[in-house]
Scaffold this motif. Structure first.
Motif, PDB file in Angstrom:
ATOM      1  N   LEU A   1      11.643   8.922 -44.080  1.00 54.63           N
ATOM      2  CA  LEU A   1      11.152   9.844 -45.116  1.00 54.63           C
ATOM      3  C   LEU A   1      12.243  10.750 -45.666  1.00 54.63           C
ATOM      4  N   GLU A   2      13.469  10.637 -45.176  1.00 53.04           N
ATOM      5  CA  GLU A   2      14.526  11.570 -45.585  1.00 53.04           C
ATOM      6  C   GLU A   2      14.739  11.569 -47.095  1.00 53.04           C
ATOM      7  N   GLN A   3      14.538  10.429 -47.723  1.00 58.29           N
ATOM      8  CA  GLN A   3      14.760  10.337 -49.171  1.00 58.29           C
ATOM      9  C   GLN A   3      13.804  11.219 -49.974  1.00 58.29           C
ATOM     10  N   TYR A   4      12.689  11.618 -49.366  1.00 52.20           N
ATOM     11  CA  TYR A   4      11.694  12.421 -50.079  1.00 52.20           C
ATOM     12  C   TYR A   4      11.867  13.918 -49.853  1.00 52.20           C
ATOM     13  N   PHE A   5      12.731  14.307 -48.928  1.00 47.42           N
ATOM     14  CA  PHE A   5      12.835  15.719 -48.561  1.00 47.42           C
ATOM     15  C   PHE A   5      14.042  16.370 -49.231  1.00 47.42           C
ATOM     16  N   ARG A   6      13.772  17.510 -49.857  1.00 47.49           N
ATOM     17  CA  ARG A   6      14.824  18.328 -50.449  1.00 47.49           C
ATOM     18  C   ARG A   6      14.750  19.700 -49.784  1.00 47.49           C
ATOM     19  N   CYS A   7      15.574  19.886 -48.773  1.00 49.14           N
ATOM     20  CA  CYS A   7      15.520  21.107 -47.977  1.00 49.14           C
ATOM     21  C   CYS A   7      16.537  22.122 -48.485  1.00 49.14           C
ATOM     22  N   GLY A   8      16.421  23.362 -48.015  1.00 43.64           N
ATOM     23  CA  GLY A   8      17.316  24.418 -48.461  1.00 43.64           C
ATOM     24  C   GLY A   8      17.036  24.868 -49.882  1.00 43.64           C
ATOM     25  N   THR A   9      15.755  24.893 -50.249  1.00 41.54           N
ATOM     26  CA  THR A   9      15.361  25.283 -51.601  1.00 41.54           C
ATOM     27  C   THR A   9      14.378  26.445 -51.559  1.00 41.54           C
TER      28      THR A   9
ATOM     29  N   ILE B   1      10.956  12.566 -39.516  1.00 43.25           N
ATOM     30  CA  ILE B   1      11.215  12.066 -40.864  1.00 43.25           C
ATOM     31  C   ILE B   1      12.350  11.047 -40.863  1.00 43.25           C
ATOM     32  N   ARG B   2      13.278  11.175 -39.906  1.00 34.08           N
ATOM     33  CA  ARG B   2      14.352  10.180 -39.815  1.00 34.08           C
ATOM     34  C   ARG B   2      13.800   8.854 -39.317  1.00 34.08           C
ATOM     35  N   ARG B   3      12.983   8.905 -38.278  1.00 34.23           N
ATOM     36  CA  ARG B   3      12.444   7.672 -37.710  1.00 34.23           C
ATOM     37  C   ARG B   3      11.504   6.964 -38.670  1.00 34.23           C
TER      38      ARG B   3
ATOM     39  N   VAL C   1       9.373  16.590 -51.327  1.00 34.33           N
ATOM     40  CA  VAL C   1       8.937  17.674 -50.437  1.00 34.33           C
ATOM     41  C   VAL C   1      10.000  18.760 -50.469  1.00 34.33           C
ATOM     42  N   LEU C   2       9.626  19.966 -50.876  1.00 40.80           N
ATOM     43  CA  LEU C   2      10.558  21.084 -50.993  1.00 40.80           C
ATOM     44  C   LEU C   2      10.365  22.045 -49.827  1.00 40.80           C
ATOM     45  N   GLY C   3      11.464  22.473 -49.212  1.00 40.40           N
ATOM     46  CA  GLY C   3      11.371  23.392 -48.094  1.00 40.40           C
ATOM     47  C   GLY C   3      12.553  24.333 -48.022  1.00 40.40           C
ATOM     48  N   LYS C   4      12.328  25.507 -47.436  1.00 39.78           N
ATOM     49  CA  LYS C   4      13.398  26.508 -47.339  1.00 39.78           C
ATOM     50  C   LYS C   4      14.464  26.112 -46.329  1.00 39.78           C
TER      51      LYS C   4
ATOM     52  N   ASN D   1       7.788  22.130 -46.173  1.00 36.69           N
ATOM     53  CA  ASN D   1       8.193  20.949 -45.405  1.00 36.69           C
ATOM     54  C   ASN D   1       7.860  21.069 -43.921  1.00 36.69           C
ATOM     55  N   GLY D   2       6.785  21.804 -43.609  1.00 41.00           N
ATOM     56  CA  GLY D   2       6.288  21.870 -42.248  1.00 41.00           C
ATOM     57  C   GLY D   2       5.491  20.626 -41.909  1.00 41.00           C
ATOM     58  N   PRO D   3       4.750  20.647 -40.792  1.00 38.82           N
ATOM     59  CA  PRO D   3       3.983  19.456 -40.393  1.00 38.82           C
ATOM     60  C   PRO D   3       2.991  18.982 -41.446  1.00 38.82           C
ATOM     61  N   SER D   4       2.414  19.900 -42.240  1.00 40.03           N
ATOM     62  CA  SER D   4       1.486  19.483 -43.295  1.00 40.03           C
ATOM     63  C   SER D   4       2.200  18.650 -44.351  1.00 40.03           C
ATOM     64  N   GLY D   5       3.343  19.152 -44.821  1.00 43.62           N
ATOM     65  CA  GLY D   5       4.101  18.422 -45.822  1.00 43.62           C
ATOM     66  C   GLY D   5       4.624  17.101 -45.288  1.00 43.62           C
ATOM     67  N   ILE D   6       5.056  17.086 -44.027  1.00 47.77           N
ATOM     68  CA  ILE D   6       5.563  15.853 -43.428  1.00 47.77           C
ATOM     69  C   ILE D   6       4.456  14.810 -43.325  1.00 47.77           C
ATOM     70  N   CYS D   7       3.282  15.234 -42.871  1.00 47.79           N
ATOM     71  CA  CYS D   7       2.149  14.325 -42.703  1.00 47.79           C
ATOM     72  C   CYS D   7       1.739  13.709 -44.040  1.00 47.79           C
ATOM     73  N   LEU D   8       1.653  14.523 -45.076  1.00 53.21           N
ATOM     74  CA  LEU D   8       1.269  14.012 -46.389  1.00 53.21           C
ATOM     75  C   LEU D   8       2.339  13.080 -46.946  1.00 53.21           C
ATOM     76  N   SER D   9       3.602  13.418 -46.763  1.00 52.70           N
ATOM     77  CA  SER D   9       4.684  12.566 -47.241  1.00 52.70           C
ATOM     78  C   SER D   9       4.625  11.188 -46.597  1.00 52.70           C
ATOM     79  N   TYR D  10       4.316  11.154 -45.311  1.00 54.99           N
ATOM     80  CA  TYR D  10       4.212   9.877 -44.598  1.00 54.99           C
ATOM     81  C   TYR D  10       3.160   8.982 -45.243  1.00 54.99           C
TER      82      TYR D  10
END
Length: 597
Positions: A271-279, A266-268, A178-181, A23-32
């Motif tokens: 995109l928050e609905q696509y992110f699953r963090c802490g995984t 991601i808030r603006r 999008v999965l991120g630690k 869920n770094g900038p690469s994952g954020i950019c693709l999710s957008y």
């Protein structure tokens, strides 16, 4: 490959079109982009490349599906002459119908913008472009459109505009997760927030939100909230801690600011609905024959993992999996005895070193009173190993706190026996092409390396020395000062001439680079790089992908992609090209995988 504990009979399988790991900038950019936000060419000329401007105009016109390698405007006009004008100024019905059909064709062609490009068009647009320190063709193309002439020092508006699915219902919404630690932003959230980025501030921007404009909007919103909120009422804010330095320039930005920007992005952008963090992702593998029994075989990839907080396992079945975990998860090791046996004073992490330095200074202040402050002994030096940017940051951090530095770095008789000027230029390889006025702190460290420490207090260079081992000793090896009752930390080094030396140190920082954690792939991803028998490395052996689709060439089946530093796109400004390539490939190869809203 690890097992997440979710066996084949798991009842909580979630189906997605795309799963992005990281869920770094690469994952954020693709999710957008997968959320239906696609790029369009503004039509403005590129200020530094007339040929690119011509190719952009040629390839973004309606109805032109042929490859542009062997055609130009005159060729196009010969193949598609305009309708004959009406006689005597009277517009015939056939002529009007032809114009209407041409307009509809143009509208259909322009509905997707650049996302509707064929591979041939992308290859044509990318031909002849050169990027800073290399870069894949599509990455360089999108960088030229997003940041025109930025390497020439110009601040030119982007040649891209972004349109959402609300603006263009023809856009497709790709179901993804999008999965991120940790929090959105990936490794940027764990870096020292006070360090300045190497890249310019605008290079750190993600699509459709310039980081400079974001900074201004945050400052304005905080000012408005403070002025209008009741006394004592908390207000939302972002704190950007930057290291006080006369070297700071307006064109660079603190890591803390970048981390806050990515998190707020991601808030603006909704995109928050696509992110699953802490995984933690433990396995990314192709579905086997047994997996396809009683399942939809279009979902050819399985992603297993668990939630860090609850330990609950999860499993995703997806049509496409994207590797975007970066290359800084694990620190490189020297592999010498005792390297991992002294965690209280040997570290491979810059943040950890700064914490140790702070503790060292605090202990010294507690051990003496005000009268003894002036006579307070200088602490034992910090041993820093490495010649990269992290090592330079460590040297600056130690000297800023008044702690001496012993600096070990690789030596080559072909390099460090040259004149000082040539030695400095050799060490500047990591800053190639960047003006020294923008990076004075790093240039100063490399000057110290070339000087050896003669003219710089609290610094001693040890070029070509080799670290042999560590030891804790109850006996003071040098003298019986006030610290003689404490354990003495000693390192053993071998000089270039073969002689062995022992040095007392307060801490050791081994900062010799990082490597990706690909434990979720079979054999840690070995076999997916250009050199199939070597581990994946973002610089020397990146994952081998198609230059225009970013699909992993040596994957066991279709549908596995990689982007960012894993494929050698080591600058944030280059990730746009990889994300865009994946979007275009998904759109061009799937008819039922996406759903429109």
């Amino acid at each position: 490959m690890q097992n997440c504990g979710c066996d084949d009979g798991c009842n909580e399988i979630v189906y997605k079109d795309v799963v992005i790991i990281g869920n770094g900038p690469s994952g954020i950019c693709l999710s957008y982009m997968l959320a239906g936000n696609w790029p369009y060419y503004t039509g403005e000329p590129h200020p530094g490349d007339e040929m690119l401007t011509a190719r952009l105009h040629l390839n973004t016109r309606s109805g032109k599906e042929e490859c542009c390698d062997d055609r130009d405007d005159r060729w196009w006009r010969r193949r598609h002459p305009p309708p004959s004008p009406p006689q005597d100024g009277v517009r015939s019905k056939a002529h009007e119908e032809g114009e209407e059909e041409e307009k509809k064709s143009s509208d259909r062609s322009n509905a997707k913008g650049l996302a509707g490009s064929t591979r041939c068009k992308l290859e044509c647009l990318s031909s002849g472009l050169e990027g800073r320190l290399g870069g894949r063709p599509l990455a360089v193309l999108m960088d030229q459109l997003q940041h025109p002439c930025v390497d020439a020092g110009l601040d030119v508006p982007s040649l891209l505009t972004w349109k959402s699915i609300e603006q263009h219902p023809e856009h497709k919404l790709i179901d993804h997760v999008v999965l991120g630690k940790g929090p959105p932003g990936g490794s940027w959230q764990s870096m020292d927030p006070n360090v300045l980025t190497i890249s310019l501030n605008r290079w750190m921007s993600l699509p459709d939100l310039d980081i400079r404009q974001w900074e201004m909007s945050v400052a304005e919103s905080e000012h408005f909230w403070k002025r209008n909120s009741k006394e004592g009422e908390p207000y939302p804010h972002y704190t950007f801690q930057e290291r006080p330095s006369a070297c700071k320039t307006a064109s660079r930005i603190s890591v803390g600011t970048v981390a806050a920007y990515y998190k707020d992005y991601i808030r603006r952008k909704g995109l928050e609905q696509y992110f699953r963090c802490g995984t933690i992702v433990t396995s990314v593998r192709p579905a086997s024959f047994s997996d396809h029994q009683h399942q939809d075989d279009r979902y050819g990839w399985i992603v297993d993992g668990f939630e860090k907080q609850t330990g609950k396992s999860f499993r995703y079945r997806c049509k496409r999996a994207v590797l975007a975990t970066g290359t800084t998860d694990l620190s490189n090791r020297l592999g010498i005895p005792g390297e991992n046996s002294h965690p209280d004073w040997v570290t491979h992490d810059l943040n950890e070193l700064e914490s140790k330095l702070n503790c060292l200074i605090d202990e010294q202040h507690n051990d003496v009173n005000e009268l003894e402050e002036r006579l307070r002994p200088i602490p034992d030096p910090v041993l820093v190993i490495g010649a990269g940017l992290s090592a330079a940051d460590a040297i600056m951090a130690a000297r800023f706190r008044g702690v001496p530095v012993l600096h070990v770095f690789r030596d080559s008789s072909n390099e460090w026996n040259k004149s000082s000027d040539k030695k400095i230029r050799t060490a500047y390889e990591k800053l190639q092409g960047l003006p020294s006025s923008m990076y004075p702190e790093y240039h100063k460290v490399y000057e110290m390396m070339a000087d050896g420490g003669t003219n710089y207090p609290l610094y001693r260079a040890l070029p070509g020395y080799t670290l042999l081992g560590f030891s804790d000793s109850e006996t003071d090896l040098i003298s019986s000062d006030i610290n003689s009752s404490n354990k003495q930390r000693t390192v053993t080094l071998s000089a270039p001439d073969g002689r062995v030396h022992s040095f007392r140190v307060s801490a050791v920082a081994i900062l010799i680079g990082y490597k990706p954690d690909l434990s979720y792939l079979e054999a840690n991803g070995v076999g997916l790089g250009k050199f199939p028998d070597k581990p994946i490395d973002g610089k020397s052996n990146p994952i081998e992908v198609d230059d225009f689709t970013y699909e992993v060439i040596k994957a066991p089946r279709d549908g596995l992609y990689a982007l960012g530093s894993l494929v050698g796109d080591n600058f944030v400004r280059y990730i746009l090209g990889g994300a865009f390539g994946i979007l275009v490939h998904i759109l061009s190869t799937s008819s039922a995988t996406s759903s429109t809203t």
